[in-house]
Structures are given as C-alpha cells and as structure tokens.
Design a protein around this motif. Structure first.
Motif, PDB file in Angstrom:
ATOM      1  N   LEU A 163      -3.728   4.282   2.321  1.00 13.37           N
ATOM      2  CA  LEU A 163      -4.601   3.176   1.952  1.00 13.37           C
ATOM      3  C   LEU A 163      -3.816   1.859   1.905  1.00 13.37           C
ATOM      4  O   LEU A 163      -4.319   0.812   2.317  1.00 13.37           O
ATOM      5  CB  LEU A 163      -5.270   3.449   0.606  1.00 13.37           C
ATOM      6  CG  LEU A 163      -6.356   2.478   0.185  1.00 13.37           C
ATOM      7  CD1 LEU A 163      -7.453   2.382   1.235  1.00 13.37           C
ATOM      8  CD2 LEU A 163      -6.939   2.904  -1.159  1.00 13.37           C
ATOM      9  N   PHE A 164      -2.580   1.921   1.414  1.00 10.66           N
ATOM     10  CA  PHE A 164      -1.748   0.714   1.354  1.00 10.66           C
ATOM     11  C   PHE A 164      -1.513   0.159   2.751  1.00 10.66           C
ATOM     12  O   PHE A 164      -1.573  -1.048   2.966  1.00 10.66           O
ATOM     13  CB  PHE A 164      -0.410   1.018   0.670  1.00 10.66           C
ATOM     14  CG  PHE A 164       0.333  -0.211   0.250  1.00 10.66           C
ATOM     15  CD1 PHE A 164       0.025  -0.841  -0.937  1.00 10.66           C
ATOM     16  CD2 PHE A 164       1.332  -0.750   1.037  1.00 10.66           C
ATOM     17  CE1 PHE A 164       0.695  -1.972  -1.339  1.00 10.66           C
ATOM     18  CE2 PHE A 164       2.004  -1.888   0.653  1.00 10.66           C
ATOM     19  CZ  PHE A 164       1.688  -2.504  -0.543  1.00 10.66           C
ATOM     20  N   HIS A 165      -1.276   1.027   3.703  1.00  7.29           N
ATOM     21  CA  HIS A 165      -1.098   0.590   5.093  1.00  7.29           C
ATOM     22  C   HIS A 165      -2.372  -0.083   5.601  1.00  7.29           C
ATOM     23  O   HIS A 165      -2.323  -1.165   6.203  1.00  7.29           O
ATOM     24  CB  HIS A 165      -0.719   1.765   5.984  1.00  7.29           C
ATOM     25  CG  HIS A 165      -0.855   1.465   7.439  1.00  7.29           C
ATOM     26  ND1 HIS A 165      -0.054   0.547   8.089  1.00  7.29           N
ATOM     27  CD2 HIS A 165      -1.726   1.926   8.376  1.00  7.29           C
ATOM     28  CE1 HIS A 165      -0.426   0.460   9.357  1.00  7.29           C
ATOM     29  NE2 HIS A 165      -1.431   1.287   9.543  1.00  7.29           N
ATOM     30  N   GLU A 166      -3.521   0.545   5.364  1.00  6.87           N
ATOM     31  CA  GLU A 166      -4.800  -0.026   5.808  1.00  6.87           C
ATOM     32  C   GLU A 166      -5.070  -1.363   5.124  1.00  6.87           C
ATOM     33  O   GLU A 166      -5.487  -2.330   5.770  1.00  6.87           O
ATOM     34  CB  GLU A 166      -5.950   0.953   5.528  1.00  6.87           C
ATOM     35  CG  GLU A 166      -5.907   2.195   6.380  1.00  6.87           C
ATOM     36  CD  GLU A 166      -6.063   1.895   7.862  1.00  6.87           C
ATOM     37  OE1 GLU A 166      -6.901   1.041   8.218  1.00  6.87           O
ATOM     38  OE2 GLU A 166      -5.356   2.521   8.662  1.00  6.87           O
ATOM     39  N   LEU A 167      -4.830  -1.410   3.820  1.00  8.22           N
ATOM     40  CA  LEU A 167      -5.038  -2.642   3.056  1.00  8.22           C
ATOM     41  C   LEU A 167      -4.119  -3.748   3.571  1.00  8.22           C
ATOM     42  O   LEU A 167      -4.544  -4.887   3.763  1.00  8.22           O
ATOM     43  CB  LEU A 167      -4.737  -2.367   1.577  1.00  8.22           C
ATOM     44  CG  LEU A 167      -5.637  -2.989   0.558  1.00  8.22           C
ATOM     45  CD1 LEU A 167      -6.897  -2.159   0.424  1.00  8.22           C
ATOM     46  CD2 LEU A 167      -4.918  -3.052  -0.763  1.00  8.22           C
ATOM     47  N   GLY A 168      -2.862  -3.393   3.783  1.00 10.36           N
ATOM     48  CA  GLY A 168      -1.888  -4.370   4.273  1.00 10.36           C
ATOM     49  C   GLY A 168      -2.248  -4.914   5.641  1.00 10.36           C
ATOM     50  O   GLY A 168      -2.127  -6.116   5.903  1.00 10.36           O
ATOM     51  N   THR A 169      -2.721  -4.047   6.512  1.00 11.76           N
ATOM     52  CA  THR A 169      -3.102  -4.474   7.855  1.00 11.76           C
ATOM     53  C   THR A 169      -4.284  -5.437   7.807  1.00 11.76           C
ATOM     54  O   THR A 169      -4.287  -6.475   8.471  1.00 11.76           O
ATOM     55  CB  THR A 169      -3.445  -3.243   8.732  1.00 11.76           C
ATOM     56  OG1 THR A 169      -2.299  -2.383   8.768  1.00 11.76           O
ATOM     57  CG2 THR A 169      -3.804  -3.661  10.134  1.00 11.76           C
ATOM     58  N   ARG A 170      -5.276  -5.120   6.991  1.00  8.96           N
ATOM     59  CA  ARG A 170      -6.441  -6.006   6.869  1.00  8.96           C
ATOM     60  C   ARG A 170      -6.063  -7.312   6.183  1.00  8.96           C
ATOM     61  O   ARG A 170      -6.506  -8.383   6.583  1.00  8.96           O
ATOM     62  CB  ARG A 170      -7.565  -5.327   6.101  1.00  8.96           C
ATOM     63  CG  ARG A 170      -8.255  -4.274   6.906  1.00  8.96           C
ATOM     64  CD  ARG A 170      -9.423  -3.681   6.121  1.00  8.96           C
ATOM     65  NE  ARG A 170     -10.080  -2.681   6.912  1.00  8.96           N
ATOM     66  CZ  ARG A 170     -11.219  -2.907   7.562  1.00  8.96           C
ATOM     67  NH1 ARG A 170     -11.802  -4.062   7.497  1.00  8.96           N
ATOM     68  NH2 ARG A 170     -11.761  -1.944   8.273  1.00  8.96           N
ATOM     69  N   ALA A 214      -2.557   6.955  -1.463  1.00  7.55           N
ATOM     70  CA  ALA A 214      -2.273   5.539  -1.688  1.00  7.55           C
ATOM     71  C   ALA A 214      -1.427   4.951  -0.566  1.00  7.55           C
ATOM     72  O   ALA A 214      -1.628   3.803  -0.172  1.00  7.55           O
ATOM     73  CB  ALA A 214      -1.584   5.344  -3.033  1.00  7.55           C
ATOM     74  N   LEU A 215      -0.495   5.714  -0.037  1.00  5.82           N
ATOM     75  CA  LEU A 215       0.357   5.189   1.034  1.00  5.82           C
ATOM     76  C   LEU A 215      -0.449   4.882   2.283  1.00  5.82           C
ATOM     77  O   LEU A 215      -0.251   3.854   2.925  1.00  5.82           O
ATOM     78  CB  LEU A 215       1.492   6.165   1.342  1.00  5.82           C
ATOM     79  CG  LEU A 215       2.556   6.294   0.248  1.00  5.82           C
ATOM     80  CD1 LEU A 215       3.565   7.382   0.608  1.00  5.82           C
ATOM     81  CD2 LEU A 215       3.251   4.971   0.011  1.00  5.82           C
ATOM     82  N   PHE A 239      -3.109  -2.681  -7.208  1.00  9.83           N
ATOM     83  CA  PHE A 239      -2.941  -1.593  -6.253  1.00  9.83           C
ATOM     84  C   PHE A 239      -1.573  -0.908  -6.318  1.00  9.83           C
ATOM     85  O   PHE A 239      -1.508   0.322  -6.321  1.00  9.83           O
ATOM     86  CB  PHE A 239      -3.232  -2.066  -4.832  1.00  9.83           C
ATOM     87  CG  PHE A 239      -3.306  -0.921  -3.880  1.00  9.83           C
ATOM     88  CD1 PHE A 239      -4.403  -0.080  -3.883  1.00  9.83           C
ATOM     89  CD2 PHE A 239      -2.269  -0.658  -3.005  1.00  9.83           C
ATOM     90  CE1 PHE A 239      -4.476   0.997  -3.029  1.00  9.83           C
ATOM     91  CE2 PHE A 239      -2.329   0.423  -2.148  1.00  9.83           C
ATOM     92  CZ  PHE A 239      -3.443   1.254  -2.158  1.00  9.83           C
ATOM     93  N   VAL A 240      -0.509  -1.676  -6.339  1.00  6.52           N
ATOM     94  CA  VAL A 240       0.829  -1.064  -6.334  1.00  6.52           C
ATOM     95  C   VAL A 240       1.024  -0.093  -7.507  1.00  6.52           C
ATOM     96  O   VAL A 240       1.561   0.997  -7.302  1.00  6.52           O
ATOM     97  CB  VAL A 240       1.941  -2.138  -6.277  1.00  6.52           C
ATOM     98  CG1 VAL A 240       3.307  -1.528  -6.540  1.00  6.52           C
ATOM     99  CG2 VAL A 240       1.930  -2.823  -4.916  1.00  6.52           C
ATOM    100  N   PRO A 241       0.570  -0.429  -8.718  1.00  8.20           N
ATOM    101  CA  PRO A 241       0.706   0.565  -9.796  1.00  8.20           C
ATOM    102  C   PRO A 241       0.009   1.898  -9.494  1.00  8.20           C
ATOM    103  O   PRO A 241       0.481   2.956  -9.910  1.00  8.20           O
ATOM    104  CB  PRO A 241       0.072  -0.127 -11.010  1.00  8.20           C
ATOM    105  CG  PRO A 241       0.268  -1.581 -10.740  1.00  8.20           C
ATOM    106  CD  PRO A 241       0.103  -1.722  -9.248  1.00  8.20           C
ATOM    107  N   LEU A 242      -1.099   1.857  -8.747  1.00  5.66           N
ATOM    108  CA  LEU A 242      -1.765   3.107  -8.361  1.00  5.66           C
ATOM    109  C   LEU A 242      -0.902   3.949  -7.429  1.00  5.66           C
ATOM    110  O   LEU A 242      -0.955   5.177  -7.469  1.00  5.66           O
ATOM    111  CB  LEU A 242      -3.098   2.819  -7.688  1.00  5.66           C
ATOM    112  CG  LEU A 242      -4.216   2.299  -8.580  1.00  5.66           C
ATOM    113  CD1 LEU A 242      -5.457   1.989  -7.747  1.00  5.66           C
ATOM    114  CD2 LEU A 242      -4.548   3.300  -9.665  1.00  5.66           C
TER     115      LEU A 242
END
Length: 165
Positions: free
Chosen positions: A49-56, A46-47, A33-36
């Motif tokens: 989505l990264f927040h949503e992914l991190g929260t879950r 991505a930012l 994910f981070v490379p994306l």
C-alpha cells in the motif's frame, strides 16, 4: 487595478492550496500512515500500500510543486518585481528579499531531492529483488530522504510565514 488584484488573490489561493496539498500529504504519510507500517500485523500489506500511495502522491506532489513555483513567481511579480529585478538580484534586497532568497534556496534543494527520490532511489529500490540487502539500503535511503524533505518543507513554511508578515 481590479484585474491585478484578482490575479494576485487567485495566485495566492492556488499557492496556498498547493502548499496545503503537498505538506498535508507529507503530514498524512508521516503521522498517520508510516506508524501503521510499523505494526507487525499490517507490515506485509502496508508495504504494498505504501508503494501504491507513494506512486499516486508522487504525481500529486509534482503538480503541487509546479503550481507552487509558478504561483510563487506570479505572487512576487504582482508585488512589483519584474524579470530585470530577478536578474539583477534587486528582488533579494532587504529583509523580505533575504527571506525570499532563503525560501527559494530550500525549494531548490527540495526539488533536487524530490527528483532523486522519486525518479532514481524509489524506482531503483523496487527493481531490486525483495529482501535483498541492496533493496533494503535503497528503501532506507528513500525513507530518510522523505523525512529530510518533510523537515525542509516545514522550513519553507517558516520562511513563507515571515514573507507574509
């Protein structure tokens, strides 16, 4: 004796499943994910989505960490160590005990870092105005803490392999 064996195998199974979930999630974030998020064409989306992914993942990660702690103590108990052995330090005698001590020491650091990352640094970054210098500092700090916890998780894995051998 059969019941203790079933308890031990069940505990080891849950311990491994929790470790796979926690470390596997970190590997996914770091390697996939981070490379994306670094691509200019996906940066904006991505930012979010990264927040949503991190929260879950935070919820899943804390469940995994709690499972690891409980099953870890269960696994050591089934090996014949009781509460008195923990209180007197007998559980840490010998090479196996020293590996356990080092593993637990790193686990404590990870738990503290995870708490600070998940409940202070990350939420603080999100409350600050987008694009602000302070938000960017907190975001970078959270990112570096995440990397550090990933390295520490791999360190725990090294100690776990030594304990199993």
């Amino acid at each position: 004796m059969c019941g203790v064996r079933v308890l031990y195998l069940g505990s080891v199974f849950l311990h491994l499943l929790a470790a796979i979930t926690w470390i596997g999630g970190m590997v996914f974030l770091v390697v996939v994910f981070v490379p994306l998020t670094r691509r200019p064409e996906t940066r904006e989306k991505a930012l979010v989505l990264f927040h949503e992914l991190g929260t879950r993942f935070r919820t899943v990660g804390w469940i995994a960490l709690g499972t690891l702690v409980v099953t870890g103590f269960t696994n050591v108990s089934v090996r014949g160590f009781g509460l008195l052995d923990w209180l007197t330090g007998r559980v840490f005698a010998g090479d196996w005990g020293q590996n356990l001590l080092h593993k637990l020491g790193v686990v404590v650091v990870i738990l503290v870092m995870s708490g600070v990352h998940d409940f202070f640094i990350g939420p603080r970054a999100l409350r600050l105005p987008p694009g602000s210098e302070a938000r960017e500092r907190y975001r970078k700090l959270a990112s570096w803490m995440g990397r550090g916890m990933f390295v520490l998780a791999l360190t725990v894995l090294v100690f776990a392999v030594q304990l199993a051998r």
